[in-house]
Design a protein around this motif. Structure first.
Motif, PDB file in Angstrom:
ATOM      1  N   VAL A 160     -12.238  -1.120  -5.520  1.00  0.00           N
ATOM      2  CA  VAL A 160     -13.082  -0.708  -4.406  1.00  0.00           C
ATOM      3  C   VAL A 160     -12.623   0.662  -3.947  1.00  0.00           C
ATOM      4  CG1 VAL A 160     -13.796  -1.203  -2.031  1.00  0.00           C
ATOM      5  CG2 VAL A 160     -13.478  -3.080  -3.667  1.00  0.00           C
ATOM      6  N   THR A 161     -13.596   1.535  -3.651  1.00  0.00           N
ATOM      7  CA  THR A 161     -13.267   2.848  -3.075  1.00  0.00           C
ATOM      8  C   THR A 161     -14.028   3.004  -1.773  1.00  0.00           C
ATOM      9  OG1 THR A 161     -15.045   3.922  -4.333  1.00  0.00           O
ATOM     10  CG2 THR A 161     -12.840   3.913  -5.330  1.00  0.00           C
ATOM     11  N   ARG A 162     -13.422   3.710  -0.860  1.00  0.00           N
ATOM     12  CA  ARG A 162     -14.070   3.958   0.419  1.00  0.00           C
ATOM     13  C   ARG A 162     -13.861   5.417   0.804  1.00  0.00           C
ATOM     14  NH1 ARG A 162     -11.801  -1.221   1.311  1.00  0.00           N
ATOM     15  NH2 ARG A 162      -9.886  -0.316   2.122  1.00  0.00           N
ATOM     16  N   LYS A 170      -4.556  10.130  -0.740  1.00  0.00           N
ATOM     17  CA  LYS A 170      -5.355   8.907  -0.710  1.00  0.00           C
ATOM     18  C   LYS A 170      -4.466   7.713  -0.344  1.00  0.00           C
ATOM     19  CE  LYS A 170      -8.275  10.574  -4.525  1.00  0.00           C
ATOM     20  NZ  LYS A 170      -9.419  11.013  -3.707  1.00  0.00           N
ATOM     21  N   THR A 194     -11.852  10.860  -7.943  1.00  0.00           N
ATOM     22  CA  THR A 194     -12.996  10.780  -7.031  1.00  0.00           C
ATOM     23  C   THR A 194     -12.609  11.349  -5.672  1.00  0.00           C
ATOM     24  OG1 THR A 194     -12.453   8.595  -6.150  1.00  0.00           O
ATOM     25  CG2 THR A 194     -13.661   8.667  -8.233  1.00  0.00           C
ATOM     26  N   ALA A 249     -12.882   9.614  -2.916  1.00  0.00           N
ATOM     27  CA  ALA A 249     -12.607   8.496  -2.008  1.00  0.00           C
ATOM     28  C   ALA A 249     -11.280   8.706  -1.288  1.00  0.00           C
ATOM     29  CB  ALA A 249     -12.594   7.192  -2.801  1.00  0.00           C
ATOM     30  N   ARG A 250     -11.223   8.276  -0.019  1.00  0.00           N
ATOM     31  CA  ARG A 250      -9.971   8.387   0.741  1.00  0.00           C
ATOM     32  C   ARG A 250      -9.091   7.150   0.531  1.00  0.00           C
ATOM     33  NH1 ARG A 250     -10.168  12.058   4.873  1.00  0.00           N
ATOM     34  NH2 ARG A 250      -7.925  11.625   4.930  1.00  0.00           N
ATOM     35  N   THR A 251      -9.772   6.034   0.215  1.00  0.00           N
ATOM     36  CA  THR A 251      -9.021   4.794  -0.011  1.00  0.00           C
ATOM     37  C   THR A 251      -9.403   4.215  -1.374  1.00  0.00           C
ATOM     38  OG1 THR A 251      -8.954   4.293   2.358  1.00  0.00           O
ATOM     39  CG2 THR A 251      -8.570   2.460   0.842  1.00  0.00           C
ATOM     40  N   VAL A 252      -8.404   3.874  -2.151  1.00  0.00           N
ATOM     41  CA  VAL A 252      -8.618   3.269  -3.468  1.00  0.00           C
ATOM     42  C   VAL A 252      -7.932   1.908  -3.481  1.00  0.00           C
ATOM     43  CG1 VAL A 252      -8.196   3.465  -5.948  1.00  0.00           C
ATOM     44  CG2 VAL A 252      -8.716   5.518  -4.589  1.00  0.00           C
ATOM     45  N   ASP A 253      -8.722   0.877  -3.680  1.00  0.00           N
ATOM     46  CA  ASP A 253      -8.184  -0.491  -3.667  1.00  0.00           C
ATOM     47  C   ASP A 253      -8.177  -1.021  -5.102  1.00  0.00           C
ATOM     48  OD1 ASP A 253      -7.591  -3.163  -3.422  1.00  0.00           O
ATOM     49  OD2 ASP A 253      -8.835  -3.465  -1.642  1.00  0.00           O
ATOM     50  N   THR A 306       0.855  -1.193   0.000  1.00  0.00           N
ATOM     51  CA  THR A 306       0.000   0.000   0.000  1.00  0.00           C
ATOM     52  C   THR A 306       0.888   1.240   0.000  1.00  0.00           C
ATOM     53  OG1 THR A 306      -0.109   0.054   2.420  1.00  0.00           O
ATOM     54  CG2 THR A 306      -1.838  -1.175   1.260  1.00  0.00           C
TER      55      THR A 306
END
Length: 251
Positions: free
Chosen positions: A249-251, A212, A235, A237-241, A206
């Motif tokens: 996945v985004t969160r 992000k 976007t 989103a704070r987390t981009v998987d 990571t």
């Protein structure tokens, strides 16, 4: 009226011819001896040269020259060259010397060659730091591009990124290769904005990028991951998987 005179060999002519025949016969008898003597001299010369080159110290090792590194590193490499002074250069087992030098972990490549008349030259290519890994104990370990850890430092060399390892699985060669692959595969415009990299295992790397957290995963599928990442960076989103880039996945 003409006369044709026939000249007969006189006593002096016969004597001269006989002398020449004797000399030729003598020369023929001498030839085998001369050939044999020449052969013996040639063998003696070859044998003597071989003895001087291979069994005396005339062309023996007098100096060991280390090329490619300097200072203490050069001395450490030289100490690994366990060849007795005076050992004939031609009889030095250069492969054995290379094997001995290769035991030093800071050496990436080595080749040994003879430099006549009396020097053994050791060409060394040192390992170059690609990343510095902060291990779970907080120590900084230097890793080269092949994932080999070859030293510790108190401070990362300038320009060498620091990767944080979170546990024992993060210190395996495969995990270090995953971190190296990430830094190698990221295009420059993205890599310049990477602020920290964390490796947990070979399948979980990571990093933070433009505020992000990016879950990268392993080293597979880098090209698709980069395309998906570029799209998702726009976007909020704070987390981009992107570890599974087909189903990000985004969160």
């Amino acid at each position: 009226m003409s006369h044709t005179a026939t000249r007969r060999p006189g006593p002096r002519g016969l004597e001269s011819s006989a002398s020449r025949f004797r000399e030729r016969a003598l020369a023929r008898r001498r030839r085998p001896w001369l050939r044999g003597l020449s052969l013996l001299l040639a063998l003696a010369l070859v044998g003597g040269t071989g003895w001087v080159v291979g069994w005396t110290g005339v062309l023996g090792v007098h100096d060991v020259e280390v090329v490619g590194v300097t200072g203490e590193e050069a001395q450490a490499v030289s100490d690994l060259v366990r060849v007795a002074p005076g050992t004939p250069l031609v009889r030095v087992d250069t492969a054995a010397v290379e094997t001995a030098v290769r035991e030093r972990v800071t050496v990436a490549e080595v080749s040994v060659r003879r430099s006549w008349p009396r020097t053994l030259v050791v060409d060394v290519v040192p390992r170059v730091p690609s990343i510095v890994v902060k291990n779970p104990q907080g120590r900084l370990e230097v890793v080269d591009a092949t994932g080999v850890t070859f030293g510790r430092v108190s401070k990362a060399p300038k320009g060498v990124p620091v990767v944080t390892a979170t546990g024992s699985r993060a210190m395996t060669p495969e995990a270090l290769q995953a971190a190296l692959a990430l830094l190698r595969d990221l295009p420059e415009d993205l890599a310049d904005d990477v602020r920290s990299v964390t490796v947990s295992s070979a399948d979980l790397v990571t990093f933070t990028l433009r505020g992000k957290t990016v879950v990268w995963g392993g080293e597979d599928g880098a090209e698709l991951k980069i395309r998906v990442l570029r799209a998702l960076l726009t976007t909020s989103a704070r987390t981009v998987d992107v570890s599974a880039p087909d189903t990000p996945v985004t969160r």
